[in-house]
Design an enzyme around this catalytic site. Structure first.
Site, PDB file in Angstrom:
ATOM      1  N   THR A 154      16.025 -14.288 -31.883  1.00 17.27           N
ATOM      2  CA  THR A 154      15.105 -14.784 -32.924  1.00 17.27           C
ATOM      3  C   THR A 154      13.895 -13.868 -33.079  1.00 17.27           C
ATOM      4  OG1 THR A 154      15.731 -17.044 -32.382  1.00 17.27           O
ATOM      5  CG2 THR A 154      13.717 -16.761 -33.627  1.00 17.27           C
ATOM      6  N   LEU A 155      13.250 -13.536 -31.962  1.00 24.76           N
ATOM      7  CA  LEU A 155      12.041 -12.707 -32.041  1.00 24.76           C
ATOM      8  C   LEU A 155      12.379 -11.298 -32.518  1.00 24.76           C
ATOM      9  CD1 LEU A 155      10.502 -14.935 -30.618  1.00 24.76           C
ATOM     10  CD2 LEU A 155       9.712 -13.308 -28.932  1.00 24.76           C
TER      11      LEU A 155
ATOM     12  N   VAL B  28       5.937  -8.875 -26.294  1.00 21.35           N
ATOM     13  CA  VAL B  28       5.756 -10.276 -26.689  1.00 21.35           C
ATOM     14  C   VAL B  28       6.777 -11.146 -25.948  1.00 21.35           C
ATOM     15  CG1 VAL B  28       4.710  -9.937 -28.961  1.00 21.35           C
ATOM     16  CG2 VAL B  28       7.202  -9.839 -28.732  1.00 21.35           C
ATOM     17  N   ALA B  29       7.425 -10.578 -24.908  1.00 22.27           N
ATOM     18  CA  ALA B  29       8.473 -11.307 -24.192  1.00 22.27           C
ATOM     19  C   ALA B  29       7.850 -12.143 -23.070  1.00 22.27           C
ATOM     20  CB  ALA B  29       9.497 -10.315 -23.661  1.00 22.27           C
ATOM     21  N   ARG B  30       7.799 -11.581 -21.888  1.00 22.42           N
ATOM     22  CA  ARG B  30       7.133 -12.205 -20.745  1.00 22.42           C
ATOM     23  C   ARG B  30       6.555 -11.079 -19.900  1.00 22.42           C
ATOM     24  NH1 ARG B  30       7.016 -16.212 -23.119  1.00 22.42           N
ATOM     25  NH2 ARG B  30       7.786 -18.291 -22.599  1.00 22.42           N
TER      26      ARG B  30
ATOM     27  N   ASP C 250       0.920  -9.323 -25.334  1.00 19.11           N
ATOM     28  CA  ASP C 250       0.626 -10.748 -25.559  1.00 19.11           C
ATOM     29  C   ASP C 250       0.866 -11.548 -24.287  1.00 19.11           C
ATOM     30  OD1 ASP C 250      -0.040 -12.901 -27.425  1.00 19.11           O
ATOM     31  OD2 ASP C 250       2.038 -13.551 -27.187  1.00 19.11           O
TER      32      ASP C 250
ATOM     33  N   GLU D 135      -1.325 -15.005 -16.127  1.00 20.20           N
ATOM     34  CA  GLU D 135      -2.052 -15.476 -17.317  1.00 20.20           C
ATOM     35  C   GLU D 135      -2.942 -16.643 -16.931  1.00 20.20           C
ATOM     36  OE1 GLU D 135       0.753 -16.231 -20.471  1.00 20.20           O
ATOM     37  OE2 GLU D 135       1.640 -14.250 -20.295  1.00 20.20           O
TER      38      GLU D 135
ATOM     39  N   HIS E 102      -1.344 -14.621 -25.157  1.00 23.42           N
ATOM     40  CA  HIS E 102      -0.056 -15.319 -25.302  1.00 23.42           C
ATOM     41  C   HIS E 102      -0.073 -16.192 -26.571  1.00 23.42           C
ATOM     42  CE1 HIS E 102       3.692 -16.800 -22.966  1.00 23.42           C
ATOM     43  NE2 HIS E 102       3.889 -16.901 -24.269  1.00 23.42           N
TER      44      HIS E 102
ATOM     45  N   ALA F  93       2.997 -16.408 -31.106  1.00 17.70           N
ATOM     46  CA  ALA F  93       3.774 -17.384 -31.873  1.00 17.70           C
ATOM     47  C   ALA F  93       2.902 -18.484 -32.468  1.00 17.70           C
ATOM     48  CB  ALA F  93       4.838 -18.014 -30.969  1.00 17.70           C
TER      49      ALA F  93
HETATM   50  P1  NDP Z   1      16.887 -15.342 -28.028  1.00 14.72           P
HETATM   51  O1  NDP Z   1      17.694 -16.043 -27.009  1.00 14.72           O
HETATM   52  O2  NDP Z   1      17.056 -15.712 -29.466  1.00 14.72           O
HETATM   53  O3  NDP Z   1      17.158 -13.749 -27.920  1.00 14.72           O
HETATM   54  C1  NDP Z   1      17.142 -13.047 -26.721  1.00 14.72           C
HETATM   55  C2  NDP Z   1      17.677 -11.633 -26.964  1.00 14.72           C
HETATM   56  O4  NDP Z   1      17.489 -10.879 -25.754  1.00 14.72           O
HETATM   57  C3  NDP Z   1      19.150 -11.565 -27.323  1.00 14.72           C
HETATM   58  O5  NDP Z   1      19.364 -10.610 -28.334  1.00 14.72           O
HETATM   59  C4  NDP Z   1      19.807 -11.075 -26.017  1.00 14.72           C
HETATM   60  O6  NDP Z   1      20.959 -10.290 -26.188  1.00 14.72           O
HETATM   61  C5  NDP Z   1      18.710 -10.193 -25.481  1.00 14.72           C
HETATM   62  N1  NDP Z   1      18.840  -9.950 -24.044  1.00 14.72           N
HETATM   63  C6  NDP Z   1      18.920 -10.837 -23.038  1.00 14.72           C
HETATM   64  N2  NDP Z   1      19.046 -10.202 -21.857  1.00 14.72           N
HETATM   65  C7  NDP Z   1      19.041  -8.872 -22.139  1.00 14.72           C
HETATM   66  C8  NDP Z   1      19.150  -7.694 -21.362  1.00 14.72           C
HETATM   67  N3  NDP Z   1      19.291  -7.770 -20.033  1.00 14.72           N
HETATM   68  N4  NDP Z   1      19.112  -6.497 -21.988  1.00 14.72           N
HETATM   69  C9  NDP Z   1      18.979  -6.426 -23.338  1.00 14.72           C
HETATM   70  N5  NDP Z   1      18.881  -7.509 -24.131  1.00 14.72           N
HETATM   71  C10 NDP Z   1      18.916  -8.714 -23.537  1.00 14.72           C
HETATM   72  O7  NDP Z   1      15.380 -15.516 -27.585  1.00 14.72           O
HETATM   73  P2  NDP Z   1      14.053 -15.474 -28.489  1.00 14.72           P
HETATM   74  O8  NDP Z   1      14.104 -14.267 -29.360  1.00 14.72           O
HETATM   75  O9  NDP Z   1      13.789 -16.789 -29.114  1.00 14.72           O
HETATM   76  O10 NDP Z   1      12.943 -15.292 -27.352  1.00 14.72           O
HETATM   77  C11 NDP Z   1      13.031 -14.230 -26.431  1.00 14.72           C
HETATM   78  C12 NDP Z   1      11.960 -14.419 -25.368  1.00 14.72           C
HETATM   79  O11 NDP Z   1      10.696 -14.132 -25.936  1.00 14.72           O
HETATM   80  C13 NDP Z   1      11.838 -15.853 -24.844  1.00 14.72           C
HETATM   81  O12 NDP Z   1      12.733 -16.086 -23.786  1.00 14.72           O
HETATM   82  C14 NDP Z   1      10.399 -15.918 -24.397  1.00 14.72           C
HETATM   83  O13 NDP Z   1      10.292 -15.541 -23.049  1.00 14.72           O
HETATM   84  C15 NDP Z   1       9.692 -14.896 -25.281  1.00 14.72           C
HETATM   85  N6  NDP Z   1       8.865 -15.548 -26.315  1.00 14.72           N
HETATM   86  C16 NDP Z   1       7.528 -15.230 -26.362  1.00 14.72           C
HETATM   87  C17 NDP Z   1       6.720 -15.793 -27.311  1.00 14.72           C
HETATM   88  C18 NDP Z   1       5.267 -15.463 -27.364  1.00 14.72           C
HETATM   89  O14 NDP Z   1       4.487 -16.294 -27.817  1.00 14.72           O
HETATM   90  N7  NDP Z   1       4.852 -14.303 -26.941  1.00 14.72           N
HETATM   91  C19 NDP Z   1       7.242 -16.766 -28.298  1.00 14.72           C
HETATM   92  C20 NDP Z   1       8.662 -16.988 -28.198  1.00 14.72           C
HETATM   93  C21 NDP Z   1       9.421 -16.386 -27.233  1.00 14.72           C
HETATM   94  P3  NDP Z   1      22.340 -10.862 -26.804  1.00 14.72           P
HETATM   95  O15 NDP Z   1      22.035 -11.155 -28.252  1.00 14.72           O
HETATM   96  O16 NDP Z   1      23.299  -9.752 -26.664  1.00 14.72           O
HETATM   97  O17 NDP Z   1      22.659 -12.095 -26.009  1.00 14.72           O
END
Ligand code: NDP
Length: 308
Positions: free
Chosen positions: A145-146, A224-226, A250, A255, A274, A277
């Site tokens: 999604t992100l 913006v992940a973790r 972010d 934190e 953080h 979103a």
């Molecule tokens: P999704 O589950 O929609 O997407 C995660 C993506 O990461 C997928 O494309 C997945 O690959 C990929 N992925 C997972 N593991 C690996 C890896 N080892 N190597 C490469 N790619 C990998 O999650 P979201 O996009 O909704 O959110 C992602 C993360 O962002 C959340 O878990 C959260 O921690 C963080 N987040 C932060 C926010 C903020 O406010 N800063 C807000 C929302 C989320 P594949 O498609 O192949 O499975």
């Protein structure tokens, strides 16, 4: 059947819990704001925080108002028979725009001018510092999604977008999708590297000294992940040594970011709390997810956004 839903007080970190309670006023179950010591009086809980007390409170379903579920002990949930759902799918536009904003700030030096404004300083950036995003390259690590929200905006701005995901299937707005095994090649040539993966055993420390060394010396890392996805002290070292052009962060290992972190004082680091979103419609989006899953429970369907 759900008869009473608790809105955990920890949601206050994002918005007043009463707002979500009111958005859910029309659902059949009673909806109440609860503290941790009151969760045994509800069957379902919508929460920001995780507390151990949730495990033996007799809950059937917990909904996390974040997409990341790294703070939840999944095995214990499974053993306790608690269904966990998350809020993935709701943050693509808000986080996508935040990342576009970070990249525009770096390209057009907006963060630099804002700092100068605070000192009432009328001065251009170095003549060769500004550039355009059009024609610049971006590698998005994680294309869910992100990542897709980021890629769509970058593509609209004329950037060359590549990406990395576990299963390298084609993604709209992304020219080349690499598998995780090609991370080093993928991040190597990019002006911007944006991290949008969940924090898991596989992604913890994904970007360490070795990966930073592979990035361009003028590259900007966006996280913006973790926080745990990046080795933060290796990042500070690379920035200090000018081995990296900058960072927009972010999320952090700890934190709030501690006051003594060197990242606060670096000119080419943008720190946001953080909040990538954050959105005034956040409670409406959460209410929609909860309503959809209440419908699914009534109809005997699988929960949407089910994690456990
Ligand atoms: P999704 O589950 O929609 O997407 C995660 C993506 O990461 C997928 O494309 C997945 O690959 C990929 N992925 C997972 N593991 C690996 C890896 N080892 N190597 C490469 N790619 C990998 O999650 P979201 O996009 O909704 O959110 C992602 C993360 O962002 C959340 O878990 C959260 O921690 C963080 N987040 C932060 C926010 C903020 O406010 N800063 C807000 C929302 C989320 P594949 O498609 O192949 O499975």
């Amino acid at each position: 059947m759900v008869t009473r839903i608790g809105i955990h007080a920890s949601i206050e970190a994002l918005f007043p819990p009463e707002v979500l309670r009111d958005r859910l006023a029309a659902v059949d179950p009673e909806v109440v704001v609860v503290d941790t010591d009151e969760v045994d009086a509800v069957d379902a809980l919508v929460t920001f925080a995780y507390e151990d007390a949730f495990l033996d409170a007799g809950l059937d379903w917990i909904h996390s108002v974040q997409a990341g579920i790294d703070r939840f002990p999944l095995e214990e949930f499974e053993a306790a028979g608690i269904n966990l759902t998350n809020s993935t799918g709701t943050h693509g536009d808000s986080v996508g725009e935040t990342v576009a904003g970070y990249m525009l700030a770096f390209a057009r030096r907006l963060h630099e001018f804002r700092s100068k404004q605070e000192r009432k300083e009328w001065a251009w950036a170095e003549w060769d510092a500004p550039f355009t995003l059009s024609g610049s390259s971006l590698c998005v690590v994680g294309l869910g999604t992100l990542g897709r929200g980021i890629a769509a905006r970058a593509d609209a701005l004329g950037m060359d977008v590549t990406g990395v995901k576990r299963t390298p299937t084609p993604v709209d707005h992304v020219d080349t999708v690499h598998p995780s095994s090609e991370l080093h090649e993928a991040i190597g040539g990019a002006k911007f590297v944006a991290l949008a993966v969940p924090l898991t055993d596989e992604t913890e420390g994904l970007i360490g000294a070795e990966e930073l060394a592979r990035m361009r010396a003028d590259a900007v890392l966006v996280n913006v992940a973790r926080g745990g996805v990046v080795d933060q002290s290796a990042l500070a070292d690379a920035l200090r040594a000018d081995d990296l052009g900058g960072a927009a962060l972010d999320v952090f290992e700890t934190e709030p970011l501690p006051a003594d972190s060197p990242l606060w004082d670096m000119d080419d680091v943008i720190v946001t709390p953080h909040s990538a979103a954050a959105h005034r419609e956040y409670p409406d989006r959460m209410a929609a997810l909860v309503r959809e899953n209440l419908r699914r429970i009534d109809d005997g369907e699988r929960l949407a956004n089910g994690v456990v």
